[in-house]
Motif scaffolding. Structure first.
Motif, PDB file in Angstrom:
ATOM      1  N   UNK A 151       1.127 -30.707  -9.038  1.00 27.46           N
ATOM      2  CA  UNK A 151       1.700 -29.630  -9.838  1.00 27.46           C
ATOM      3  C   UNK A 151       2.367 -30.248 -11.072  1.00 27.46           C
ATOM      4  N   UNK A 152       1.900 -29.857 -12.266  1.00 25.82           N
ATOM      5  CA  UNK A 152       2.428 -30.381 -13.515  1.00 25.82           C
ATOM      6  C   UNK A 152       3.339 -29.353 -14.183  1.00 25.82           C
ATOM      7  N   UNK A 153       4.595 -29.733 -14.440  1.00 22.32           N
ATOM      8  CA  UNK A 153       5.564 -28.847 -15.062  1.00 22.32           C
ATOM      9  C   UNK A 153       6.068 -29.463 -16.360  1.00 22.32           C
ATOM     10  N   UNK A 198       9.826 -24.267 -11.755  1.00 22.95           N
ATOM     11  CA  UNK A 198      10.484 -25.263 -10.907  1.00 22.95           C
ATOM     12  C   UNK A 198      10.903 -24.691  -9.565  1.00 22.95           C
ATOM     13  N   UNK A 199      10.975 -23.378  -9.471  1.00 25.66           N
ATOM     14  CA  UNK A 199      11.494 -22.737  -8.268  1.00 25.66           C
ATOM     15  C   UNK A 199      10.443 -22.424  -7.218  1.00 25.66           C
ATOM     16  N   UNK A 237      17.105 -28.387 -12.229  1.00 23.04           N
ATOM     17  CA  UNK A 237      16.240 -27.990 -11.116  1.00 23.04           C
ATOM     18  C   UNK A 237      14.849 -28.570 -11.278  1.00 23.04           C
ATOM     19  N   UNK A 238      14.297 -28.495 -12.489  1.00 24.22           N
ATOM     20  CA  UNK A 238      12.964 -29.051 -12.727  1.00 24.22           C
ATOM     21  C   UNK A 238      12.945 -30.547 -12.453  1.00 24.22           C
ATOM     22  N   UNK A 239      13.868 -31.272 -13.064  1.00 27.10           N
ATOM     23  CA  UNK A 239      13.874 -32.722 -12.885  1.00 27.10           C
ATOM     24  C   UNK A 239      14.355 -33.125 -11.499  1.00 27.10           C
ATOM     25  N   UNK A 240      15.183 -32.294 -10.889  1.00 28.00           N
ATOM     26  CA  UNK A 240      15.695 -32.600  -9.552  1.00 28.00           C
ATOM     27  C   UNK A 240      14.725 -32.336  -8.426  1.00 28.00           C
ATOM     28  N   UNK A 241      13.588 -31.680  -8.724  1.00 27.58           N
ATOM     29  CA  UNK A 241      12.560 -31.444  -7.704  1.00 27.58           C
ATOM     30  C   UNK A 241      11.331 -32.323  -7.926  1.00 27.58           C
ATOM     31  N   UNK A 242      11.375 -33.208  -8.922  1.00 28.64           N
ATOM     32  CA  UNK A 242      10.205 -34.009  -9.288  1.00 28.64           C
ATOM     33  C   UNK A 242      10.001 -35.202  -8.366  1.00 28.64           C
ATOM     34  N   UNK A 243       8.740 -35.459  -8.029  1.00 35.80           N
ATOM     35  CA  UNK A 243       8.368 -36.691  -7.333  1.00 35.80           C
ATOM     36  C   UNK A 243       8.095 -37.809  -8.335  1.00 35.80           C
ATOM     37  N   UNK A 244       7.789 -37.418  -9.581  1.00 31.12           N
ATOM     38  CA  UNK A 244       7.459 -38.373 -10.640  1.00 31.12           C
ATOM     39  C   UNK A 244       7.804 -37.716 -11.971  1.00 31.12           C
ATOM     40  N   UNK A 245       8.381 -38.482 -12.891  1.00 27.10           N
ATOM     41  CA  UNK A 245       8.709 -37.983 -14.225  1.00 27.10           C
ATOM     42  C   UNK A 245       7.890 -38.759 -15.240  1.00 27.10           C
ATOM     43  N   UNK A 273      16.176 -34.829  -4.620  1.00 27.93           N
ATOM     44  CA  UNK A 273      17.351 -34.233  -3.971  1.00 27.93           C
ATOM     45  C   UNK A 273      17.271 -32.738  -3.791  1.00 27.93           C
ATOM     46  N   UNK A 274      16.418 -32.057  -4.578  1.00 29.73           N
ATOM     47  CA  UNK A 274      16.309 -30.608  -4.485  1.00 29.73           C
ATOM     48  C   UNK A 274      14.946 -30.193  -3.974  1.00 29.73           C
ATOM     49  N   UNK A 275      14.896 -28.986  -3.420  1.00 32.01           N
ATOM     50  CA  UNK A 275      13.644 -28.352  -3.040  1.00 32.01           C
ATOM     51  C   UNK A 275      13.506 -27.085  -3.875  1.00 32.01           C
ATOM     52  N   UNK A 276      12.264 -26.659  -4.157  1.00 32.60           N
ATOM     53  CA  UNK A 276      12.091 -25.431  -4.953  1.00 32.60           C
ATOM     54  C   UNK A 276      12.792 -24.248  -4.306  1.00 32.60           C
ATOM     55  N   UNK A 277      13.475 -23.455  -5.129  1.00 27.25           N
ATOM     56  CA  UNK A 277      14.130 -22.223  -4.687  1.00 27.25           C
ATOM     57  C   UNK A 277      13.820 -21.138  -5.706  1.00 27.25           C
TER      58      UNK A 277
END
Length: 251
Positions: free
Chosen positions: A35-37, A128-129, A155-163, A225-229
């Motif tokens: 998933x690309x954001x 991101x949610x 939220x976007x950056x906190x749910x990323x596996x890769x930036x 650290x975050x999961x999509x909400x």
């Protein structure tokens, strides 16, 4: 207020359930979703086109769904790679959901596909949610957007596996402070890998593809650290601040 909270929880539970089922189904087939954001204009489509072309050159069966509010411009651009590509028109919706991804895959996705890239709507808030059933979430940002972007969109950056930081050939002209950017990213997502890329030169293309292939082959991914909400459009316009991210330790 209770009814509103119930509705929000129902939206979350339904999307999460569909995303989990989709991820499980595709994983059993040997396929992973990436998933690309990003914001509009980050260079996401150009980089994805290069990644798809590289995968095709290497004989990897790859496909892409690209989402926009209107036009099929991005699908036409991505199709030049030789990969299977499908346009998703959201008709005004600012994000994709798991049900849409599953629906568009039925009867279209080639059976031998190994990687499916989903280019989400250009927006760092609502997309991101929502979990789309991805095994790898990549958040991209161009050097022209400013190094404080991770703090503005935690939220976007906190749910990323890769930036992935894009358009690095413009970094000097844009006055981009890469050290500050990395500090801000790791404040909201400690330990996440940051990849530099430039679609013009091909820098970072192989790295992005290799990270996706590693996940396909069972490599563990970074745990954000975050999961999509679900994003909340509040009457006062406050949105959903996700305050947990602000307690993340600085790197």
């Amino acid at each position: 207020m209770c009814q509103s909270a119930d509705v929000k929880q129902a939206v979350l539970a339904k999307n999460d359930g569909l995303a989990t089922a989709l991820r499980d189904d595709l994983t059993r087939r040997g396929l992973i979703v990436v998933n690309l954001l990003s914001s509009p204009g980050s260079g996401k489509t150009e980089l994805l086109g290069r990644v798809l072309a590289r995968a095709v050159q290497r004989g990897i069966s790859v496909a892409a769904l690209t989402a926009d509010l209107a036009t099929e411009n991005d699908a036409r651009r991505l199709a030049r790679s030789g990969a299977s590509v499908k346009q998703v028109l959201t008709d005004g919706l600012c994000h994709l959901e798991a049900r849409q991804v599953r629906g568009h895959l039925e009867g279209w996705l080639p059976e031998d596909s190994e990687l499916l890239f989903v280019e989400n709507v250009g927006n760092l808030v609502c997309p991101a949610s929502y979990d789309l059933g991805e095994s790898l979430r990549i958040v991209l940002m161009a050097v022209t957007e400013g190094e404080d972007k991770p703090l503005k969109y935690p939220t976007a950056f906190g749910t990323a596996h890769l930036v992935v930081v894009t358009k690095t050939d413009l970094a000097e002209a844009a006055g981009f402070d890469e050290a500050a950017f990395r500090t801000h990213v790791h404040r909201v997502n400690p330990g996440v890998e940051i990849v530099r890329s430039c679609a013009r030169t091909g820098d970072g293309v192989d790295t992005v593809l290799e990270r996706a292939l590693a996940v396909r082959d069972g490599a563990p991914v970074h745990s954000p650290p975050l999961s999509p909400r679900p994003h909340v459009h509040r009457p006062d316009g406050a949105g959903d601040p996700h305050p947990r991210v602000m307690s993340a330790p600085a790197s």
